[in-house]
Motif scaffolding. Structure first.
Motif, short mmCIF file in Angstrom:
data_model
loop_
_atom_site.label_atom_id
_atom_site.label_comp_id
_atom_site.label_asym_id
_atom_site.label_seq_id
_atom_site.Cartn_x
_atom_site.Cartn_y
_atom_site.Cartn_z
N ALA A 62 0.83 -1.20 0.00
CA ALA A 62 0.00 0.00 0.00
C ALA A 62 0.87 1.25 0.00
O ALA A 62 0.56 2.23 -0.69
CB ALA A 62 -0.92 0.00 1.22
N ALA B 62 -5.59 5.92 1.44
CA ALA B 62 -4.80 4.69 1.37
C ALA B 62 -4.66 4.07 2.76
O ALA B 62 -4.74 2.84 2.91
CB ALA B 62 -3.42 4.99 0.79
N THR B 63 -4.47 4.91 3.79
CA THR B 63 -4.35 4.38 5.14
C THR B 63 -5.66 3.73 5.59
O THR B 63 -5.65 2.71 6.27
CB THR B 63 -3.96 5.50 6.13
OG1 THR B 63 -4.68 6.68 5.78
CG2 THR B 63 -2.47 5.80 6.08
N GLU B 65 -7.77 2.24 3.61
CA GLU B 65 -7.88 0.93 2.93
C GLU B 65 -7.03 -0.12 3.63
O GLU B 65 -7.45 -1.28 3.77
CB GLU B 65 -7.46 1.06 1.47
CG GLU B 65 -8.56 1.66 0.62
CD GLU B 65 -8.26 1.57 -0.86
OE1 GLU B 65 -7.68 0.56 -1.30
OE2 GLU B 65 -8.62 2.52 -1.57
N ARG B 68 -8.85 -1.16 6.76
CA ARG B 68 -9.98 -2.07 6.50
C ARG B 68 -9.49 -3.45 6.08
O ARG B 68 -10.15 -4.45 6.36
CB ARG B 68 -10.91 -1.43 5.46
CG ARG B 68 -11.45 -0.09 5.97
CD ARG B 68 -12.38 0.58 5.00
NE ARG B 68 -13.72 0.07 5.17
CZ ARG B 68 -14.83 0.73 4.82
NH1 ARG B 68 -14.73 1.92 4.25
NH2 ARG B 68 -16.01 0.20 5.01
N GLY B 69 -8.34 -3.48 5.42
CA GLY B 69 -7.73 -4.78 5.10
C GLY B 69 -7.40 -5.56 6.37
O GLY B 69 -7.66 -6.77 6.44
N ASP B 78 -17.38 -4.84 9.54
CA ASP B 78 -16.89 -3.50 9.19
C ASP B 78 -18.06 -2.69 8.62
O ASP B 78 -18.51 -2.96 7.51
CB ASP B 78 -15.75 -3.64 8.18
CG ASP B 78 -15.31 -2.31 7.57
OD1 ASP B 78 -15.90 -1.26 7.89
OD2 ASP B 78 -14.37 -2.34 6.76
N THR B 82 -16.85 5.67 4.43
CA THR B 82 -15.66 6.18 3.75
C THR B 82 -15.64 7.71 3.79
O THR B 82 -16.62 8.35 3.41
CB THR B 82 -15.63 5.69 2.30
OG1 THR B 82 -15.64 4.26 2.32
CG2 THR B 82 -14.37 6.17 1.57
#
Lengths: 309, 309
Positions: A62, B62-63, B65, B68-69, B78, B82
């Motif tokens: 990422a 990006a952080t 995402e 959430r990963g 979850d 967003t």
């Protein structure tokens, strides 16, 4: 085009805090996120100067995607290879009151030998694809063998592409032995390599180890070059006050662009010193102030020294 | 199900360094990346205890995402919304030699009033969708009005869902006035709210400000509860040595699960104190040691006090 290699790219974070106190909790007042790693910094300066610039090395995960997103906004070509492991972050914590910086550097992804082999093939292709010069910059990520830069130098020499090495420690020692066209150590790197803190002696010693030319940074006092054509010392008109982050990378951009332009050594050194000083003066860490650069360039003094290189 | 709300989620980074020295450069020897923010920590403990758990709040960029990963690997749902702005990072720099931690917290994204409105609608839907209890946890991100928790408490009360508030400063002061079922301040938060560092007096004072029950953390000495049913003090069998990170969040998970299970106050408190102590003992910051928890639970002493709540 000019190629820069950054094997251990980074997502550089700058955190401003009033003052860093160990073992306390801090609210960060400002966050700046930038693509990082020495070769990317060199490329950014080259691109800003108008040179056709290609960056390679590794990016992954990422953080790698964010890094490449930042690169997409710059006038350079992204030829990074995707690694399985994620690109590291670096965190620079700047005390707002004093400007003092505390640096935290993640180690970077552990690369496999398969990833390294794939990279060397990709790199050889870029060299053959019209590279006028190549810069190999920064630390090696975990998993890459310590002779990696020596290997990349031999590939550049075989392709007839002038190669500059800017690293430290054992990778520098091994790299020099592979006879790069130019190395650009700072005082600490030079002392670590040669055991001497006397710049003239240490620079000549570094050259005897295999580099065709050695340009040593003397910090605010400029640069010292030992080359096949002679020995020169270049100094800015005055010591610059500001943030030295990225000043060495700007110097590399100056040396590399001067080489590609076929400038004689005194002019290459003047360019490197002026770019470096203009980076120290810039309010944004790692950027150079263009008008300062243009103003400084004719005011750099370059003195030839009678000693043997 | 139990719902936890984290308006200012975070990607929590833990960096190990030999020792943090201001204005020096450090190679980070180990990087750990985890989903963070108090409500997510509470949810992780609840999920580990086997409760059906839903998390909401904001995540973006990006952080977000990456966050959430990480959540996708946990046994919880979850239901984050967003945001346009990116989720913040927090960096905990741990000195390997002593275990001392230096904390750097990014401020978080500036949320818009449109994002806040969309969130409150989403939250009301989750409350109506079978929530047995809800916890509102942590700091407010920039751009969210200081009465935000009061607004969420009123929505929970209107939906008949018991609501726990765990925050500090003005959001705590405003939130208490909206009459939550439970607040869980630590000594500093309580002192900031009431002006008193005497825990019994401050806890009763906090309750008079509107909370139905107040459970104050006494650090290694356990917890003090002022409730409509009486006043209790709960203490672990001994002061625990270890990393207190997340101990307060584990206590919230204990209180919330005890509420949902319909336990009387002494058992809720025993659970909260045992979970909190088992978190201090865990080698991984913010995780609890399950066998330590099971061993500690019957050994927590809960004493009823004669004073008026």
């Amino acid at each position: 085009m000019i190629l820069t290699v950054t094997l251990n790219t980074a997502l550089d974070l700058t955190y401003r805090v009033p003052a860093l106190t160990p073992h306390a909790s801090h609210r960060v007042t400002q966050v700046i996120e930038r693509p990082g790693g020495k070769g990317l910094n060199v490329a950014r300066v080259l691109a800003a100067l108008g040179y056709e610039t290609v960056v390679t090395g590794f990016a992954g995960g990422a953080t790698g995607e964010v890094l490449r997103g930042h690169l997409a906004g710059l006038p350079l070509t992204d030829a990074l290879v995707t690694s399985a492991g994620p690109t590291r972050r670096t965190v620079a914590v700047v005390d707002t009151s004093t400007g003092d910086t505390t640096q935290l550097n993640e180690p970077g992804p552990a690369l496999t030998s398969a990833e390294w082999s794939a990279f060397t093939g990709h790199y050889a292709g870029l060299l053959a694809d019209g590279a006028d010069a190549v810069a190999l910059c920064g630390s090696l990520p975990p998993g890459i063998h310590v002779g990696a830069y020596a290997e990349l130098i031999r590939l550049a020499r075989a392709a007839g592409v002038p190669v500059l090495l800017d690293t430290s420690g054992e990778p520098l020692r091994r790299g020099i032995a592979a006879r790069p066209d130019l190395v650009k150590p700072n005082a600490d790197e030079l002392a670590q390599l040669t055991g001497s803190r006397e710049p003239h002696r240490a620079t000549r010693d570094a050259r005897r180890r295999g580099a065709h030319a050695v340009v040593s940074s003397l910090g605010p006092e400029g640069m010292l070059a030992a080359t096949p054509d002679g020995v020169w010392q270049a100094a800015p008109p005055a010591a610059m006050k500001g943030n030295p982050t990225g000043a060495g990378d700007s110097a590399v951009a100056g040396l590399l662009s001067g080489l590609v332009d076929g400038l004689p050594w005194p002019q290459r050194l003047a360019r490197a010193v002026a770019l470096s000083a203009a980076t120290v003066l810039s309010p944004v860490a790692g950027e150079f102030d263009r008008s300062a650069y243009e103003g400084l360039l004719p005011r750099v003094t370059v003195t030839e020294r009678a000693e043997a290189a």
